[in-house]
Design a protein around this motif. Structure first.
Motif, mmCIF file in Angstrom:
data_model
loop_
_atom_site.group_PDB
_atom_site.id
_atom_site.type_symbol
_atom_site.label_atom_id
_atom_site.label_comp_id
_atom_site.label_asym_id
_atom_site.label_seq_id
_atom_site.Cartn_x
_atom_site.Cartn_y
_atom_site.Cartn_z
ATOM 1 N N MET A 22 26.096 -1.968 27.574
ATOM 2 C CA MET A 22 24.674 -2.006 27.249
ATOM 3 C C MET A 22 23.843 -1.451 28.401
ATOM 4 N N LEU A 23 24.191 -1.849 29.622
ATOM 5 C CA LEU A 23 23.448 -1.380 30.791
ATOM 6 C C LEU A 23 23.613 0.127 30.975
ATOM 7 N N ALA A 24 24.835 0.617 30.833
ATOM 8 C CA ALA A 24 25.083 2.049 30.985
ATOM 9 C C ALA A 24 24.304 2.856 29.957
ATOM 10 N N ALA A 49 14.331 0.319 27.578
ATOM 11 C CA ALA A 49 15.739 -0.066 27.627
ATOM 12 C C ALA A 49 15.915 -1.536 27.278
ATOM 13 N N LEU A 50 15.016 -2.379 27.763
ATOM 14 C CA LEU A 50 15.137 -3.810 27.510
ATOM 15 C C LEU A 50 14.764 -4.167 26.069
ATOM 16 N N ASP A 51 13.923 -3.354 25.452
ATOM 17 C CA ASP A 51 13.648 -3.551 24.028
ATOM 18 C C ASP A 51 14.885 -3.196 23.201
ATOM 19 N N ALA A 52 15.608 -2.165 23.648
ATOM 20 C CA ALA A 52 16.828 -1.768 22.941
ATOM 21 C C ALA A 52 17.920 -2.812 23.102
ATOM 22 N N TYR A 53 18.005 -3.381 24.304
ATOM 23 C CA TYR A 53 19.031 -4.387 24.602
ATOM 24 C C TYR A 53 18.384 -5.607 25.272
ATOM 25 N N GLU A 55 19.321 -8.455 25.412
ATOM 26 C CA GLU A 55 20.340 -9.301 26.058
ATOM 27 C C GLU A 55 20.361 -9.107 27.566
ATOM 28 N N LEU A 56 19.829 -7.976 28.048
ATOM 29 C CA LEU A 56 19.855 -7.686 29.481
ATOM 30 C C LEU A 56 18.718 -8.373 30.247
ATOM 31 N N ARG A 57 17.672 -8.807 29.554
ATOM 32 C CA ARG A 57 16.514 -9.382 30.260
ATOM 33 C C ARG A 57 16.901 -10.549 31.174
ATOM 34 N N PRO A 58 17.644 -11.547 30.682
ATOM 35 C CA PRO A 58 17.990 -12.654 31.587
ATOM 36 C C PRO A 58 19.008 -12.266 32.661
ATOM 37 N N LEU A 59 19.576 -11.071 32.554
ATOM 38 C CA LEU A 59 20.602 -10.634 33.502
ATOM 39 C C LEU A 59 20.041 -9.729 34.597
ATOM 40 N N ARG A 84 23.704 -1.708 16.320
ATOM 41 C CA ARG A 84 22.408 -1.355 16.915
ATOM 42 C C ARG A 84 22.558 -0.145 17.833
ATOM 43 N N THR A 85 23.646 -0.082 18.570
ATOM 44 C CA THR A 85 23.889 1.021 19.499
ATOM 45 C C THR A 85 24.028 2.341 18.758
ATOM 46 N N TYR A 86 24.797 2.342 17.665
ATOM 47 C CA TYR A 86 24.938 3.578 16.898
ATOM 48 C C TYR A 86 23.599 4.017 16.325
#
Length: 231
Positions: free
Chosen positions: A136-138, A111-115, A117-121, A166-168
Motif C-alpha cells: 500500500m505504501l509503495a 495517497a492517504l485517501d486511497a489507503y 489504513e496508512l493513516r495510523p501508521l 480497490r488497488t486495481y
C-alpha cells in the motif's frame, strides 16, 4: 506509438538468457498486463523497461524514442515510476517520510485517501509494516509521483481481497501508461470491464500470446489458459 515498448529484447543473467528476443508494447491509453508464472520472464521484462537490468541486445522505446542507453535514474526523472515486488519502500524511514519523498511539494492526502489504513501508521518505520501494508505504501508513493509511465510488479501481493480490488480500481483510473506484472489476470480484466487492456503472456522468456483478455480466455492453444481462468 505513445507508450513504452521492448523490441527484440534479450537479457542475460551471466550465462543464462532470461528474455529471448521478445517484442511487446504497452500503449499509453491502455492497462497492460505481463502475465506468466514465476520464471516466465515477466519481472525481467518489467525491469528492462525500467532500466534496472541492461539489455544484451534489442531496444527500449518510449513515445517513439529509443531510451535503451538511458539509465534508470534518468528514466525516473523523466516520469517513469517503477514499483518492484521487493524492497519497494525505504524501510528505515517512517511511513510519513516515505510519502514525503515521493513528491516533496505535494500534500499526501491523495495517497492517504486511497489507503486510509496508512493513516495510523504514519509514525512507524516502513520496515516494521506487514507485506500488504508495504505494498500500500509503495503504491501510494507511485500515486503521488504523477508519473506518465507506472510499472508495478505484483501490485496486490499480501493484500486482503477488498484492498486488492480497490488497488486495481485505482490503477485503472490513473491517467498514465500502466504496466503490471501478474501471475493471474486481475478480476476486472477477467470480466472484461473497465479500462482498455492488453495482455502479453510470457513463458520461459518468450512471448506466447499478445492481445485482449477475452482473446486469451478463448485461445485453445494457450498453454497456461486454465491458470488464468476465473476461479
Amino acid at each position: 506509438m505513445r507508450g513504452i515498448e521492448l523490441r527484440d529484447a534479450r537479457v542475460h543473467y551471466g550465462p543464462l538468457e532470461a528474455l529471448h528476443g521478445i517484442t511487446l508494447a504497452a500503449p499509453a491509453a491502455a492497462l497492460t498486463v505481463l502475465l506468466g508464472r514465476n520464471g516466465a520472464g515477466r519481472t525481467t521484462a518489467l525491469r528492462a523497461l525500467a532500466g534496472t537490468v541492461p539489455l544484451s541486445s534489442g531496444t527500449v522505446v518510449r513515445d517513439g524514442r529509443d531510451i535503451t542507453r538511458q539509465p534508470a535514474h534518468e528514466r525516473a526523472a523523466n516520469g517513469l515510476c517503477f514499483v518492484p515486488d521487493r524492497e519497494a519502500v525505504f524501510s528505515s524511514l517512517t511511513v510519513a517520510e516515505n510519502l514525503a519523498l515521493a513528491h516533496p511539494a505535494r500534500d499526501t492526502a491523495r495517497a492517504l485517501d486511497a489507503y486510509p489504513e496508512l493513516r495510523p501508521l504514519l509514525p512507524r518505520r516502513a520496515g516494521t509494516l506487514s507485506g500488504g501494508e508495504q505494498r500500500m505504501l509503495a503504491l501510494s508513493r507511485a500515486l503521488l509521483a504523477d508519473a506518465a509511465v507506472i510499472l508495478v510488479d505484483e501490485p496486490t501481493q499480501g493484500m486482503s481481497p477488498a484492498v486488492a480490488a480497490r488497488t486495481y480500481a485505482l490503477l485503472e483510473d490513473l491517467d498514465a501508461c500502466v504496466v503490471l506484472a501478474e501471475q493471474r489476470l486481475p478480476p476486472g480484466l477477467r470480466e472484461g470491464a473497465g479500462r482498455t487492456a492488453v495482455v502479453h503472456e510470457l513463458r520461459r522468456g518468450a512471448v506466447v500470446f499478445s492481445g485482449e483478455p477475452g482473446e486469451l480466455r478463448a485461445c485453445p492453444w494457450t498453454p497456461a489458459r486454465s491458470q488464468y481462468a476465473p476461479e
